[in-house]
Design a protein around this motif. Structure first.
Motif, PDB file in Angstrom:
ATOM      1  N   ALA A   1       0.887  -1.083   0.098  1.00 28.87           N
ATOM      2  CA  ALA A   1       0.190   0.013   0.108  1.00 28.87           C
ATOM      3  C   ALA A   1       0.855   1.157  -0.104  1.00 28.87           C
ATOM      4  O   ALA A   1       0.399   2.198  -0.678  1.00 28.87           O
ATOM      5  CB  ALA A   1      -0.894  -0.055   1.262  1.00 28.87           C
ATOM      6  N   GLY A   2       1.977   1.139   0.752  1.00 29.81           N
ATOM      7  CA  GLY A   2       3.007   2.541   0.924  1.00 29.81           C
ATOM      8  C   GLY A   2       3.567   2.596  -0.386  1.00 29.81           C
ATOM      9  O   GLY A   2       3.540   3.827  -1.013  1.00 29.81           O
ATOM     10  N   ALA A   3       4.085   1.446  -1.142  1.00 27.24           N
ATOM     11  CA  ALA A   3       4.624   1.685  -2.551  1.00 27.24           C
ATOM     12  C   ALA A   3       3.638   2.196  -3.355  1.00 27.24           C
ATOM     13  O   ALA A   3       4.122   2.801  -4.434  1.00 27.24           O
ATOM     14  CB  ALA A   3       5.219   0.332  -2.853  1.00 27.24           C
ATOM     15  N   LEU A   4       2.243   1.911  -3.356  1.00 28.20           N
ATOM     16  CA  LEU A   4       1.398   2.326  -4.450  1.00 28.20           C
ATOM     17  C   LEU A   4       0.767   3.686  -3.900  1.00 28.20           C
ATOM     18  O   LEU A   4       0.049   4.213  -4.653  1.00 28.20           O
ATOM     19  CB  LEU A   4       0.397   1.161  -4.344  1.00 28.20           C
ATOM     20  CG  LEU A   4       0.520  -0.174  -5.090  1.00 28.20           C
ATOM     21  CD1 LEU A   4      -0.679  -1.156  -4.901  1.00 28.20           C
ATOM     22  CD2 LEU A   4       0.800   0.320  -6.505  1.00 28.20           C
ATOM     23  N   GLU A   5       0.974   4.082  -2.877  1.00 26.50           N
ATOM     24  CA  GLU A   5       0.615   5.175  -2.173  1.00 26.50           C
ATOM     25  C   GLU A   5      -0.874   5.368  -2.194  1.00 26.50           C
ATOM     26  O   GLU A   5      -1.438   6.229  -2.297  1.00 26.50           O
ATOM     27  CB  GLU A   5       1.099   6.406  -2.942  1.00 26.50           C
ATOM     28  CG  GLU A   5       2.627   6.661  -2.984  1.00 26.50           C
ATOM     29  CD  GLU A   5       3.297   8.031  -3.581  1.00 26.50           C
ATOM     30  OE1 GLU A   5       2.541   8.459  -4.281  1.00 26.50           O
ATOM     31  OE2 GLU A   5       4.324   8.235  -3.492  1.00 26.50           O
ATOM     32  N   VAL A   6      -1.353   4.399  -1.780  1.00 29.60           N
ATOM     33  CA  VAL A   6      -2.843   4.226  -1.251  1.00 29.60           C
ATOM     34  C   VAL A   6      -3.133   3.600   0.225  1.00 29.60           C
ATOM     35  O   VAL A   6      -1.902   3.162   0.855  1.00 29.60           O
ATOM     36  CB  VAL A   6      -3.445   3.216  -2.278  1.00 29.60           C
ATOM     37  CG1 VAL A   6      -3.485   3.708  -3.579  1.00 29.60           C
ATOM     38  CG2 VAL A   6      -2.996   1.741  -2.013  1.00 29.60           C
ATOM     39  N   PRO A   7      -4.307   4.029   0.611  1.00 26.49           N
ATOM     40  CA  PRO A   7      -4.303   3.417   1.918  1.00 26.49           C
ATOM     41  C   PRO A   7      -4.622   1.912   1.938  1.00 26.49           C
ATOM     42  O   PRO A   7      -4.958   1.558   1.059  1.00 26.49           O
ATOM     43  CB  PRO A   7      -5.799   4.015   2.262  1.00 26.49           C
ATOM     44  CG  PRO A   7      -6.271   5.258   1.493  1.00 26.49           C
ATOM     45  CD  PRO A   7      -5.224   4.744   0.324  1.00 26.49           C
ATOM     46  N   LEU A   8      -4.657   1.396   3.031  1.00 23.11           N
ATOM     47  CA  LEU A   8      -4.485  -0.297   3.138  1.00 23.11           C
ATOM     48  C   LEU A   8      -6.052  -0.617   2.781  1.00 23.11           C
ATOM     49  O   LEU A   8      -5.960  -1.784   2.139  1.00 23.11           O
ATOM     50  CB  LEU A   8      -4.497  -0.556   4.706  1.00 23.11           C
ATOM     51  CG  LEU A   8      -4.708  -1.961   4.829  1.00 23.11           C
ATOM     52  CD1 LEU A   8      -3.527  -2.936   4.188  1.00 23.11           C
ATOM     53  CD2 LEU A   8      -4.616  -2.611   6.419  1.00 23.11           C
ATOM     54  N   THR A   9      -6.900   0.120   2.920  1.00 26.68           N
ATOM     55  CA  THR A   9      -8.344  -0.385   2.620  1.00 26.68           C
ATOM     56  C   THR A   9      -8.645  -0.193   0.968  1.00 26.68           C
ATOM     57  O   THR A   9      -9.543  -0.773   0.626  1.00 26.68           O
ATOM     58  CB  THR A   9      -9.598   0.756   3.127  1.00 26.68           C
ATOM     59  OG1 THR A   9      -9.102   2.067   2.764  1.00 26.68           O
ATOM     60  CG2 THR A   9      -9.537   0.415   4.809  1.00 26.68           C
ATOM     61  N   ALA A  10      -7.604   0.038   0.190  1.00 23.51           N
ATOM     62  CA  ALA A  10      -7.519   0.197  -1.291  1.00 23.51           C
ATOM     63  C   ALA A  10      -7.511  -1.098  -1.467  1.00 23.51           C
ATOM     64  O   ALA A  10      -7.691  -1.569  -2.639  1.00 23.51           O
ATOM     65  CB  ALA A  10      -6.712   1.165  -1.781  1.00 23.51           C
ATOM     66  N   LEU A  11      -6.639  -1.973  -0.724  1.00 24.78           N
ATOM     67  CA  LEU A  11      -6.354  -3.290  -1.024  1.00 24.78           C
ATOM     68  C   LEU A  11      -7.324  -4.292  -0.467  1.00 24.78           C
ATOM     69  O   LEU A  11      -7.693  -5.225  -1.191  1.00 24.78           O
ATOM     70  CB  LEU A  11      -4.843  -3.800  -0.557  1.00 24.78           C
ATOM     71  CG  LEU A  11      -3.983  -2.979  -1.037  1.00 24.78           C
ATOM     72  CD1 LEU A  11      -2.597  -3.322  -0.611  1.00 24.78           C
ATOM     73  CD2 LEU A  11      -3.561  -3.311  -2.650  1.00 24.78           C
TER      74      LEU A  11
END
Length: 183
Positions: A61-71
């Motif tokens: 999530a950090g590498a994609l720069e999204v919140p965990l909930t996006a996954l």
């Protein structure tokens, strides 16, 4: 949770991960390097053959720069639909997701097992973590200078650096974690 300490995540996580990676034009190898995980691990996540740890999900999530909930959640899916996610020391249950124009807020119920330190990777730039302890004594925050909070206390830190979670003493910690991710 399985006996190995990993999380049982909906197989749709892999599809969401693949879509997010493709939308950013990243190869599997580039995302694996950026997240600091093995290419085989990432491929296994995308194909639903591996159950990720909390640390792995946060690294991706950090590498994609999204919140965990996006996954872990499909768009419009209620927070209760997300499975608990387990790391080396922490089990996190998603309680709620709040969206505002400038940020996403994710509220978790945490249990931190004694005797183990969880090393969490850096989140995207500007992410902050806010923890309120309900039971036990928690040592958490930036790896270089973790903070200590007892029951009834609250700590905050910038989570865009590697950070840790551990108990102080033999008792499990129960806490709420609010993660603020700027858009």
């Amino acid at each position: 949770m399985d006996a190995g300490g990993t999380s049982r995540i909906d197989p749709a996580v892999g599809e969401r991960l693949r879509r997010l990676r493709a939308a950013r034009g990243m190869s599997l190898s580039a995302l694996a390097r950026s997240a600091g995980i093995g290419k085989a691990t990432l491929s296994g996540l995308e194909h639903g053959t591996r159950n990720p740890t909390l640390e792995t999900l946060y690294a991706v999530a950090g590498a994609l720069e999204v919140p965990l909930t996006a996954l872990v959640l499909a768009p419009g899916e209620p927070p209760g639909a997300a499975a608990d996610v387990r790391g080396a020391a922490v089990t996190a249950t998603l309680l709620e997701v709040f969206e505002e124009p400038g940020a996403t807020f994710e509220l978790f119920w945490l249990r931190v097992r004694p005797g183990v330190v969880q090393h969490s990777p850096a989140h995207a730039a500007g992410v902050t973590e806010h923890v309120t302890v309900h039971q036990g004594v928690l040592r958490a925050g930036p790896g270089e200078a973790p903070l200590v909070a007892r029951a009834g206390e609250h700590v905050v830190w910038r989570a865009d650096v590697p950070h840790v979670y551990a108990t102080v003493g033999p008792d499990e910690v129960v806490a709420n974690l609010l993660i603020r991710s700027p858009r």
